[in-house]
Design a protein around this motif. Structure first.
Motif, short mmCIF file in Angstrom:
data_model
loop_
_atom_site.label_atom_id
_atom_site.label_comp_id
_atom_site.label_asym_id
_atom_site.label_seq_id
_atom_site.Cartn_x
_atom_site.Cartn_y
_atom_site.Cartn_z
N ASN A 1 -1.34 12.77 -2.65
CA ASN A 1 -2.74 13.21 -2.78
C ASN A 1 -3.18 14.09 -1.61
N GLY A 2 -2.29 14.96 -1.15
CA GLY A 2 -2.64 15.91 -0.11
C GLY A 2 -2.65 15.38 1.30
N SER A 3 -2.10 14.18 1.52
CA SER A 3 -2.05 13.60 2.86
C SER A 3 -0.68 12.99 3.15
N LEU A 4 -0.29 13.03 4.40
CA LEU A 4 0.82 12.22 4.88
C LEU A 4 0.30 10.81 5.07
N ILE A 5 1.02 9.83 4.52
CA ILE A 5 0.61 8.43 4.64
C ILE A 5 1.63 7.67 5.47
N LEU A 6 1.18 7.12 6.58
CA LEU A 6 1.97 6.18 7.37
C LEU A 6 1.38 4.81 7.10
N GLU A 7 2.18 3.90 6.55
CA GLU A 7 1.64 2.65 6.04
C GLU A 7 2.37 1.45 6.64
N ALA A 8 1.60 0.54 7.20
CA ALA A 8 2.16 -0.67 7.82
C ALA A 8 2.04 -1.84 6.86
N HIS A 9 3.11 -2.64 6.78
CA HIS A 9 3.15 -3.82 5.92
C HIS A 9 3.60 -5.04 6.73
N ARG A 10 3.19 -6.18 6.26
CA ARG A 10 3.69 -7.44 6.79
C ARG A 10 4.69 -7.96 5.77
N ASP A 11 5.95 -7.50 5.87
CA ASP A 11 6.91 -7.74 4.80
C ASP A 11 8.30 -8.17 5.28
N HIS A 12 8.45 -8.44 6.57
CA HIS A 12 9.72 -8.93 7.13
C HIS A 12 10.88 -8.01 6.73
N LEU B 1 -3.88 8.13 7.45
CA LEU B 1 -3.79 9.27 6.55
C LEU B 1 -3.96 10.56 7.35
N VAL B 2 -3.03 11.49 7.17
CA VAL B 2 -3.07 12.76 7.91
C VAL B 2 -3.24 13.89 6.90
N ASP B 3 -4.36 14.58 6.99
CA ASP B 3 -4.69 15.66 6.06
C ASP B 3 -3.92 16.93 6.39
N TYR B 4 -3.86 17.27 7.67
CA TYR B 4 -3.08 18.45 8.07
C TYR B 4 -2.73 18.39 9.55
N VAL B 5 -1.73 19.20 9.90
CA VAL B 5 -1.36 19.48 11.29
C VAL B 5 -1.29 20.99 11.43
#
Length: 271
Positions: free
Chosen positions: A77-88, A263-267
């Protein structure tokens, strides 16, 4: 007008012109776009980014493992997504309680001086640590932090209305030093909407801005290996990451919900 007056006028004009030239040389306008990623489409551009995989987080007693799974790093959706999970999650036989994402431009985007501008929406919650920062591509002056580090933006998730901009320099760890300042939004938090974080980096001067607002200027730092403006006179690359826990932010508490997203829209990089 007397000959003496003419001479004085010429001298004054010459001095004024030199002052303007010197100012222009020291502070370029940074109006030429030399590198960018708008994160259009649905795939990360590997000609510009490397996804870092690290079973031991990023140091600082952080709790996450960094993976290259789309669960942790993706474009959507037009963004870089860095996503953190608690998932071992596990990497190379090592399992950690949390997983997340970290990308860098090393040897794909390396710059000496310019404006680095990132538009991003940040997460919130105790123990959550988003960061936009720069490291030297070559450690010309020695190991961290003798060759420098430029933190464009860091935020403690438990204080989502305040970001920090910091320089690390001097001798190598543990004798290194850091200097910086913070910026607090007049209302709301950085988790509510996208905001623009930028540094204008020229020879002997670095300025930090949030949404165009200048909140910090640094012109004094040092290196154990060379004279000023070292170490910030070499090529640096950009890193984007979302960390969990560590000495900077402290522990995660039960009120921090997962997953968490940066969420990163642009660099955009200008020189």
């Amino acid at each position: 007008m007397s000959r003496f007056s003419v001479v004085l006028t010429l001298i004054a004009s010459f001095c004024f012109a030199n002052a303007i030239w010197a100012q222009a040389s020291a502070e370029p306008p940074f109006d030429s776009l030399v590198w960018q990623d708008e994160f259009n489409g649905d795939l990360l551009d590997y000609s510009k980014w490397e996804i870092e995989v690290n079973a031991f987080g990023g140091g600082n007693h952080e709790l996450q493992i960094y993976t290259d799974r789309s669960k942790n790093v993706r474009v959507e959706n037009g963004s870089l997504i860095l996503e953190a999970h608690r998932d071992h999650a596990g990497v190379s036989g090592t399992e950690r309680e949390y997983s997340s994402g970290r990308v860098r431009t090393k040897r794909r985007g390396d710059w000496k001086y310019g404006r680095v501008e990132v538009r991003a929406k940040l997460p919130r919650g105790a123990g959550i640590w988003p960061a936009i920062w720069m490291l030297p591509t070559e450690e010309t002056y020695g190991g961290w932090a003798a060759s420098g580090e430029i933190d464009i933006m860091e935020m403690r998730g438990q204080q989502p209305e305040t970001v920090l901009g910091t320089l690390h320099y001097g001798p190598a760890w543990p004798n290194n030093v850091h200097t910086g300042d913070s910026y607090t939004l007049p209302q709301g938090s950085f988790a509510d909407d996208y905001h623009t974080f930028a540094v204008d980096w020229s020879k002997g001067k670095i300025e930090w801005r949030v949404d165009g607002h200048l909140y910090q200027t640094q012109t004094k730092w040092n290196s154990s290996a060379a004279g000023f403006p070292a170490p910030f006179d070499q090529s640096f690359h950009l890193l984007l990451n979302l960390a969990v826990g560590g000495g900077f932010v402290g522990p995660v508490n039960q009120e921090t919900k997962f997953p968490q997203q940066m969420l990163v829209d642009y660099v955009r990089v200008y020189q």
